[in-house]
Design a protein around this motif. Structure first.
Motif, PDB file in Angstrom:
ATOM      1  N   SER B 250      41.926  37.570  31.006  1.00 48.44           N
ATOM      2  CA  SER B 250      41.964  36.469  31.978  1.00 48.44           C
ATOM      3  C   SER B 250      41.839  36.952  33.424  1.00 48.44           C
ATOM      4  CB  SER B 250      43.281  35.718  31.822  1.00 48.44           C
ATOM      5  OG  SER B 250      44.365  36.610  32.048  1.00 48.44           O
ATOM      6  N   THR B 251      41.875  38.277  33.631  1.00 48.15           N
ATOM      7  CA  THR B 251      41.947  38.816  35.009  1.00 48.15           C
ATOM      8  C   THR B 251      40.817  38.313  35.929  1.00 48.15           C
ATOM      9  OG1 THR B 251      43.076  40.785  34.202  1.00 48.15           O
ATOM     10  CG2 THR B 251      42.089  40.958  36.380  1.00 48.15           C
ATOM     11  N   PRO B 252      39.541  38.383  35.508  1.00 48.60           N
ATOM     12  CA  PRO B 252      38.474  37.947  36.435  1.00 48.60           C
ATOM     13  C   PRO B 252      38.652  36.480  36.874  1.00 48.60           C
ATOM     14  CG  PRO B 252      37.546  39.128  34.565  1.00 48.60           C
ATOM     15  CD  PRO B 252      38.975  38.901  34.246  1.00 48.60           C
ATOM     16  N   GLY B 253      39.042  35.634  35.938  1.00 47.24           N
ATOM     17  CA  GLY B 253      39.233  34.227  36.266  1.00 47.24           C
ATOM     18  C   GLY B 253      40.369  34.015  37.244  1.00 47.24           C
ATOM     19  N   VAL B 254      41.475  34.727  36.998  1.00 48.37           N
ATOM     20  CA  VAL B 254      42.659  34.589  37.863  1.00 48.37           C
ATOM     21  C   VAL B 254      42.326  35.045  39.278  1.00 48.37           C
ATOM     22  CG1 VAL B 254      45.015  35.421  38.273  1.00 48.37           C
ATOM     23  CG2 VAL B 254      44.288  34.857  35.954  1.00 48.37           C
ATOM     24  N   VAL B 255      41.612  36.179  39.393  1.00 50.86           N
ATOM     25  CA  VAL B 255      41.277  36.725  40.724  1.00 50.86           C
ATOM     26  C   VAL B 255      40.315  35.755  41.454  1.00 50.86           C
ATOM     27  CG1 VAL B 255      40.139  38.635  41.945  1.00 50.86           C
ATOM     28  CG2 VAL B 255      41.651  39.110  40.018  1.00 50.86           C
ATOM     29  N   GLY B 256      39.342  35.240  40.697  1.00 49.16           N
ATOM     30  CA  GLY B 256      38.377  34.325  41.307  1.00 49.16           C
ATOM     31  C   GLY B 256      39.057  33.073  41.830  1.00 49.16           C
ATOM     32  N   ALA B 257      40.003  32.575  41.021  1.00 52.66           N
ATOM     33  CA  ALA B 257      40.725  31.363  41.418  1.00 52.66           C
ATOM     34  C   ALA B 257      41.531  31.600  42.695  1.00 52.66           C
ATOM     35  CB  ALA B 257      41.656  30.940  40.293  1.00 52.66           C
ATOM     36  N   LEU B 258      42.125  32.768  42.802  1.00 52.91           N
ATOM     37  CA  LEU B 258      42.917  33.077  44.002  1.00 52.91           C
ATOM     38  C   LEU B 258      42.051  33.050  45.259  1.00 52.91           C
ATOM     39  CD1 LEU B 258      45.299  35.996  42.921  1.00 52.91           C
ATOM     40  CD2 LEU B 258      45.944  33.705  43.621  1.00 52.91           C
ATOM     41  N   PHE B 259      40.856  33.666  45.122  1.00 51.46           N
ATOM     42  CA  PHE B 259      39.957  33.707  46.281  1.00 51.46           C
ATOM     43  C   PHE B 259      39.465  32.298  46.664  1.00 51.46           C
ATOM     44  CE2 PHE B 259      39.791  38.247  45.707  1.00 51.46           C
ATOM     45  CZ  PHE B 259      39.603  38.712  46.994  1.00 51.46           C
ATOM     46  N   GLN B 260      39.340  31.421  45.672  1.00 49.94           N
ATOM     47  CA  GLN B 260      38.846  30.074  45.946  1.00 49.94           C
ATOM     48  C   GLN B 260      39.940  29.170  46.504  1.00 49.94           C
ATOM     49  OE1 GLN B 260      37.083  28.682  42.293  1.00 49.94           O
ATOM     50  NE2 GLN B 260      35.158  29.761  42.681  1.00 49.94           N
ATOM     51  N   GLU B 261      41.124  29.350  45.968  1.00 47.43           N
ATOM     52  CA  GLU B 261      42.186  28.370  46.273  1.00 47.43           C
ATOM     53  C   GLU B 261      43.132  28.819  47.377  1.00 47.43           C
ATOM     54  OE1 GLU B 261      44.018  27.859  42.487  1.00 47.43           O
ATOM     55  OE2 GLU B 261      42.150  27.188  41.568  1.00 47.43           O
ATOM     56  N   LYS B 262      43.251  30.111  47.591  1.00 48.38           N
ATOM     57  CA  LYS B 262      44.235  30.598  48.570  1.00 48.38           C
ATOM     58  C   LYS B 262      43.587  31.541  49.558  1.00 48.38           C
ATOM     59  CE  LYS B 262      48.246  29.924  45.698  1.00 48.38           C
ATOM     60  NZ  LYS B 262      49.504  30.478  45.215  1.00 48.38           N
ATOM     61  N   LYS B 263      44.343  31.838  50.605  1.00 46.19           N
ATOM     62  CA  LYS B 263      43.823  32.766  51.588  1.00 46.19           C
ATOM     63  C   LYS B 263      44.310  34.166  51.215  1.00 46.19           C
ATOM     64  CE  LYS B 263      43.459  33.703  56.490  1.00 46.19           C
ATOM     65  NZ  LYS B 263      43.954  33.408  57.829  1.00 46.19           N
ATOM     66  N   VAL B 264      43.368  34.992  50.722  1.00 44.91           N
ATOM     67  CA  VAL B 264      43.719  36.350  50.300  1.00 44.91           C
ATOM     68  C   VAL B 264      43.716  37.277  51.514  1.00 44.91           C
ATOM     69  CG1 VAL B 264      43.040  38.315  48.872  1.00 44.91           C
ATOM     70  CG2 VAL B 264      42.773  35.988  47.995  1.00 44.91           C
ATOM     71  N   VAL B 265      44.847  37.963  51.771  1.00 48.13           N
ATOM     72  CA  VAL B 265      44.947  38.880  52.933  1.00 48.13           C
ATOM     73  C   VAL B 265      44.528  40.302  52.521  1.00 48.13           C
ATOM     74  CG1 VAL B 265      46.483  39.799  54.723  1.00 48.13           C
ATOM     75  CG2 VAL B 265      46.787  37.460  53.889  1.00 48.13           C
ATOM     76  N   THR B 266      45.133  40.848  51.473  1.00 49.36           N
ATOM     77  CA  THR B 266      44.765  42.212  51.001  1.00 49.36           C
ATOM     78  C   THR B 266      44.719  42.234  49.479  1.00 49.36           C
ATOM     79  OG1 THR B 266      47.044  42.977  50.865  1.00 49.36           O
ATOM     80  CG2 THR B 266      45.919  43.395  52.957  1.00 49.36           C
ATOM     81  N   VAL B 267      43.898  43.163  48.961  1.00 51.62           N
ATOM     82  CA  VAL B 267      43.872  43.400  47.513  1.00 51.62           C
ATOM     83  C   VAL B 267      43.925  44.921  47.290  1.00 51.62           C
ATOM     84  CG1 VAL B 267      42.585  43.118  45.358  1.00 51.62           C
ATOM     85  CG2 VAL B 267      42.425  41.362  47.132  1.00 51.62           C
ATOM     86  N   HIS B 268      44.896  45.408  46.521  1.00 54.07           N
ATOM     87  CA  HIS B 268      44.992  46.846  46.205  1.00 54.07           C
ATOM     88  C   HIS B 268      45.082  47.023  44.702  1.00 54.07           C
ATOM     89  CE1 HIS B 268      45.763  47.903  50.356  1.00 54.07           C
ATOM     90  NE2 HIS B 268      46.683  46.953  50.418  1.00 54.07           N
ATOM     91  N   SER B 269      44.452  48.098  44.216  1.00 54.72           N
ATOM     92  CA  SER B 269      44.700  48.437  42.814  1.00 54.72           C
ATOM     93  C   SER B 269      45.917  49.360  42.761  1.00 54.72           C
ATOM     94  CB  SER B 269      43.471  49.135  42.207  1.00 54.72           C
ATOM     95  OG  SER B 269      43.234  50.335  42.885  1.00 54.72           O
ATOM     96  N   GLU B 270      46.701  49.275  41.721  1.00 53.00           N
ATOM     97  CA  GLU B 270      47.910  50.111  41.601  1.00 53.00           C
ATOM     98  C   GLU B 270      47.912  50.792  40.240  1.00 53.00           C
ATOM     99  OE1 GLU B 270      52.391  49.125  42.710  1.00 53.00           O
ATOM    100  OE2 GLU B 270      51.840  48.516  40.699  1.00 53.00           O
ATOM    101  N   GLU B 271      47.962  52.156  40.294  1.00 49.25           N
ATOM    102  CA  GLU B 271      48.014  52.917  39.043  1.00 49.25           C
ATOM    103  C   GLU B 271      49.421  53.420  38.821  1.00 49.25           C
ATOM    104  OE1 GLU B 271      45.230  56.106  39.541  1.00 49.25           O
ATOM    105  OE2 GLU B 271      43.913  55.233  38.035  1.00 49.25           O
ATOM    106  N   ALA B 272      49.757  53.652  37.568  1.00 47.43           N
ATOM    107  CA  ALA B 272      51.056  54.270  37.284  1.00 47.43           C
ATOM    108  C   ALA B 272      51.023  55.716  37.768  1.00 47.43           C
ATOM    109  CB  ALA B 272      51.317  54.245  35.788  1.00 47.43           C
TER     110      ALA B 272
END
Lengths: 352, 288
Positions: B250-272
């Protein structure tokens, strides 16, 4: 055995020894002081007669003895006390008059006067005492009275071989010089362990046995070299130099063996210094006993340095030969081997 | 990296009744940097001591460059270098004298101590007493000392612990240079960042056992979870943080929805991190 590695370690230890001002200073000052001390001590013997006297009934004129020039006389209240005092080295000789001396003389008899000698008393003491008693008996009775003497030497009989104080101190001084290396060797080992350098050098192809050998050779070399220097300067090689060299070499083994053992049972340089000082005091006792006759008795033979001090003393001062010294040298060698072995085993188990 | 420099089979050691190293098995390839990670008391140092011939294993065996550490100790020692965590240099000697002594003990005939000191950045201080060196300089000299015999295997125990960033980087670069030369590096460390940066593989050691051994990437893939951290501007002007799993369908859909519906300030990937993985595997932290 890898001689290249042993040489490299010895060169390193010599450099560290020279750079260590404390031990370098201690060694140089010690050596200079001991040599200096030897030369400032009297080289001749005391010619005054120190006499102890006991008489259950003292003839009045004998009291004049206390005012005789060149004679120091102490009147004792018992024969036992007189003997002990002579044995302790307080008097060269002691005269015991029989309780009925005046009665024997009055009846024209010949009393027997007992004379006790300290082992270091010169032979002239006998003549001097006889002359003194004759003079006093003449003063007492107005005629030359006859008497016989019976003599007993207390302690080892050294009559005729009195040794100047500085020569009596020679064994003590040379043992002190050797003993300093006990601390040096123990510290060299303790520093390597404390600072972890022993662990570092043992990650190279160096064997533990080569490490011990390098320390042992250096320690024995330093002790032996200083011992030779001292004895050469104070005339310690005048009699059987090879025997004296052998004794010094075995003595050097002994002090280095003790150094190994000391390093193995202590934790660091501080404890080496603390415990080492205590050990040095203990090992010095037989040497002190050499200059104060009667100070030590049989128990001193439990201290291993006794056999070194005794051997040096007998060879240098009393002309002892190989046969006389062999038992001492054997005991010293055995003790040194035990110390080396115990030190190396414990060091290996604890640290290396 | 097919040729094995270190082969360890069931290596075991006990201190009294305490099993310090418990039948460990691993191997290290030629030219590989293996990170050995674990908390204090995990058995790392005991393992290194056995591998470097300082301790005799109770059981098992270790082969270094094909030679048994117990039976052929002298050969093994001539081909390894050891850099200890605790400084153990002859402080009253100069750096050059320290290196020359070790060169002699290793039997190195043509040894250029000045050049080696240059490599660790100690040029101009070669003849100074080590006692006058800073901690970083001493540590660099320790590293230099471990390279005196141009070893095939180098054991390094916390070589950068407590050092300033410049000294740490100098040592890290030297480790990489040695790997380039073909040396195998056995790096014991608490520092997960250093391990992640330098090591080809890492081994986690806990209570005398190796509990994980793989490349940092594989460990992260196996044990870690990858997330996207998205910072959004909220209605009241405050930042809101949202965590999105990267490996979900579901990740691509969730990320796309965030960009459409909200104001995204930063996006970071986080590894263990390796620390996270260590905790996950052992239930303990690396530094406790």
């Amino acid at each position: 055995m890898n001689t290249r590695n042993i040489r490299a370690l010895m060169r390193k230890d010599i450099a560290l020894f020279i750079n260590n001002r404390f031990y370098m200073l201690l060694t140089v000052i010690g050596l200079v002081c001991y040599i200096g001390l030897y030369f400032v001590l009297p080289s001749n013997v005391d010619e005054n007669l120190s006499l102890a006297m006991y008489a259950p009934e003292m003839p009045p004129v004998f009291n004049q003895l206390t005012s005789q020039p060149g004679t120091a006389v102490q009147i004792f209240s018992s024969e036992t006390g007189l003997k002990q005092s002579i044995l302790d080295g307080n008097y060269q000789a002691g005269v015991v008059l029989p309780s009925d001396i005046m009665e024997i003389w009055n009846h024209g008899g010949i009393p027997v006067i007992t004379v006790y000698y300290n082992s270091g008393a010169p032979p002239e003491v006998t003549t001097a005492i006889v002359a003194l008693v004759k003079e006093l008996s003449y003063a007492q009775t107005g005629q030359v009275l006859q008497f016989d003497t019976t003599g007993e030497v207390l302690g080892n009989d050294l009559l005729g071989a009195q040794i100047p104080l500085r020569d009596r101190m020679r064994p003590l001084l040379v043992v002190f010089i050797l003993l300093m290396e006990t601390l040096s060797v123990a510290s060299l080992i303790a520093v390597e362990i404390e600072q972890g350098t022993a662990r570092a050098i043992l990650t190279t192809p160096l064997k533990v046995s080569d490490l011990f050998l390098a320390k042992g050779i250096l320690g024995v070399g330093l002790a032996f070299g200083q011992g030779i220097l001292f004895m050469a300067l104070v005339g310690g090689f005048n009699h059987l130099p090879l025997l004296m060299l052998t004794t010094l070499l075995i003595g050097s083994f002994m002090v280095v063996g003790i150094g190994f053992f000391l390093a193995s049972v202590t934790r660091d340089v501080m404890s080496v210094t603390g415990w080492g000082t205590l050990v040095l005091v203990l090992l010095a006792i037989p040497g002190i006993g050499m200059i104060i006759p009667g100070l030590i008795s049989g128990w001193a033979k439990l201290i291993p340095s006794y056999y070194l001090t005794d051997a040096v003393s007998r060879i240098a001062n009393y002309g002892a030969g190989w046969r006389d010294a062999i038992t001492n040298l054997g005991i010293l060698t055995g003790f040194s081997i035990i110390m080396f072995w115990a030190g190396m085993v414990i060091l290996r188990r604890r640290y290396l | 990296m097919n040729e094995k420099s270190i082969v360890v089979e069931n290596l075991t050691y006990k201190y009294g009744t305490l099993l310090a190293v418990d039948h460990i098995v691993f191997s290290v390839g030629r030219g590989e940097i293996l990170g050995f990670l674990g908390p204090n008391g995990a058995g790392k140092t005991t393992t290194v001591k056995m591998l470097t011939g300082q301790l005799r294993p109770l059981a098992g065996r270790a082969l270094l460059l094909g030679h048994d550490v117990v039976k052929e100790t002298a050969i093994v020692k001539s081909q390894i270098g050891v850099c200890f965590e605790q400084t153990n240099l002859y402080e009253q000697m100069s750096a050059l004298e320290n290196l020359n002594l070790f060169a002699q003990l290793f039997g190195v005939n043509k040894f250029d101590g000045v050049d080696l000191l240059k490599r660790v950045g100690l040029t101009g201080r070669e003849k100074d007493k080590v006692a006058n060196y800073s901690k970083g300089m001493k540590q660099r000299l320790m590293v230099a000392r471990s390279l005196v015999n141009t070893p095939q295997i180098i054991f390094m125990d916390e070589p950068t612990a407590g050092l300033d960033p410049v000294s740490s980087e100098a040592i890290d670069n030297l480790i990489l240079e040695e790997r380039q030369r073909g040396a195998t590096i056995f790096l014991t460390t608490h520092d997960m960042w250093e391990a992640d940066k330098l090591c080809d593989r890492v081994a986690f050691m806990n209570q005398g056992k190796i509990v994980a051994l793989d490349t940092p990437r594989n460990l992260k893939q196996r044990y870690g979870k990858r997330n996207l951290i998205v910072e959004l501007m909220g209605k009241d002007g405050r930042l809101e943080k949202q965590e999105i799993g990267m490996d979900l369908p579901s990740t691509p859909g969730v990320v796309g929805a965030l960009f459409q519906e909200k104001k995204v300030v930063t996006v970071h990937s986080e590894e263990a991190t390796l620390e996270d993985i260590f905790i996950q595997v052992t239930g303990r932290r690396l530094v406790e």
